[in-house]
Design an enzyme around this catalytic site. Sequence first.
Site, PDB file in Angstrom:
ATOM      1  CD  GLU A 153     -14.512   1.765   8.032  1.00 46.22           C
ATOM      2  OE1 GLU A 153     -13.814   1.377   7.100  1.00 46.22           O
ATOM      3  OE2 GLU A 153     -14.206   2.763   8.730  1.00 46.22           O
TER       4      GLU A 153
ATOM      5  CB  CYS B 173     -11.587  -3.412  -1.501  1.00 49.18           C
ATOM      6  SG  CYS B 173     -11.122  -4.564  -0.233  1.00 49.18           S
TER       7      CYS B 173
ATOM      8  CG  HIS C 241     -13.441  -3.376   5.912  1.00 50.16           C
ATOM      9  ND1 HIS C 241     -12.637  -2.732   4.988  1.00 50.16           N
ATOM     10  CD2 HIS C 241     -13.954  -2.405   6.700  1.00 50.16           C
ATOM     11  CE1 HIS C 241     -12.665  -1.431   5.215  1.00 50.16           C
ATOM     12  NE2 HIS C 241     -13.456  -1.210   6.253  1.00 50.16           N
TER      13      HIS C 241
ATOM     14  N   GLY D 145       0.195   4.563   5.019  1.00 48.68           N
ATOM     15  CA  GLY D 145       0.209   3.775   6.265  1.00 48.68           C
ATOM     16  C   GLY D 145      -0.962   4.146   7.170  1.00 48.68           C
TER      17      GLY D 145
END
Length: 443
Positions: free
Chosen positions: A176, A375, A252, A22
């Site tokens: 990121e 991803c 993202h 989480g």
Amino acid sequence: MTDRWVEIQIDGLIGPTHHFGGLGVGNVASQQSQWRMSHPRSAALEGLAKMEQVASLGVPQFFLPPLIRPDWQFLEQYGYRGERSDILKRCGDENPQLLSAAYSSSFMWTANAATTASGVDTRDGRSHAVIANLCASLHRGIEARGRWQQLKDWTAGVEGIAIHEPLESESALRDEGAANHMRLCDSAGNLAGLHLFVHEPTAENKQVNAPKFWSRQGKGASERVADTLQLPFGGRLFLEQTQLAIDAGVFHNDVIATSHRNLLVCHEDAFVDQQQSLSRICDAFSRCTGEILHVIEVPRSKLPLGEAVRTYLFNSQIVTGLDHRMHLICPSQCSESTAARSLVDAWIADPSNPIHDVTYVPLSESMANGGGPACLRLRWTLPELVLNSRMSAWRWTPERGEQLRNWVERYYVERLSYADFQRLEFAEQATATVAAFPFSSRP
Ligand code: SUG
């Protein structure tokens, strides 16, 4: 050096401690899955099956070994010292999130590992990668050191490649990696590309008074990364994410937009001042390549933001196969959604659309943590000669795929729950699993 360039796909293998902590900031799936039982073995096998699918199209597919978890050094930094069994017990009782972070397999989302540029794009003719600091979250920030070392080792001595250290871990420079970056180029994939960097909305564009989630990409970070990559000013553009999308769970850019060569696919709510942003992209693209950009803009009336986040349509991988056609690798959630499926069907039926066909891939474990097909991979356009360098030690072949599957089946546990993290036996088994990686960990 060669003048033939190939886009390679680099997937980080899903680690033996994959679980649902989480921990994902602004990541709805991760938050909803918290403390569910995880299935590391099937997670890793799903990842391997996706790589096999991509490789079967003739796309150069590479893999990176998992990083070692738990990260004892990280626990020590937070004051947990002494006998390892005591550390696990104390940290697990006092600070479950910290222990979860130390065990995190989040390095599997390799799109976040770095931002890359090809030597054909850069001022110095070298291909660059800037490792992402991932400092917006505790569990991800610890990836940078390990990935940096791994990519340095993997590319050591390969001519024309530079691996850069992450930016300083400061809030304004939170980075990121390629999840917030897209490279467009000519339809044949051989000429200099245009790099799009997508970052936080500026204060005046926050649009709402009290944003629900914080953007994980600082504007300053995108600018510094573009400089470090040695991109010419004509080869870079900066765009702002919309707060509307971030608040809907678009943590993202690759959850709301994607690209491949001369194709850009994005949702209507992807960028601030969307129409103006798209014209800037199209103009810069034409100046860079002499071609016209193919844009697919998906209206919210056809795919509401919530459905885009639930299905991860924009997190599909688009690759060009040996047949010179574009193939879409979609999360299987898209095939079960009427809205997403209709869009994909229409793209494929349209002869003017460069996407030729689609394969739906099941990635249930990664998806439940907010990670789709795109991803799980980092793209890098490199000289073709690289395929024969030392880097080929981690290139996917059917034989290596078989060895990886055997390793996963032999060592990975089938089910994992939080209580396992407090057992020293499990921690040691997880470390031993990575040590038993069937190929040299330093090629
Ligand atoms: O950073 N999930 C990752 C998912 C990253 C997806 N990557 C791209 N969109 N490119 C994240 O939020 C969840 C881990 C956990 O909850 O245990 C997590 O880190």
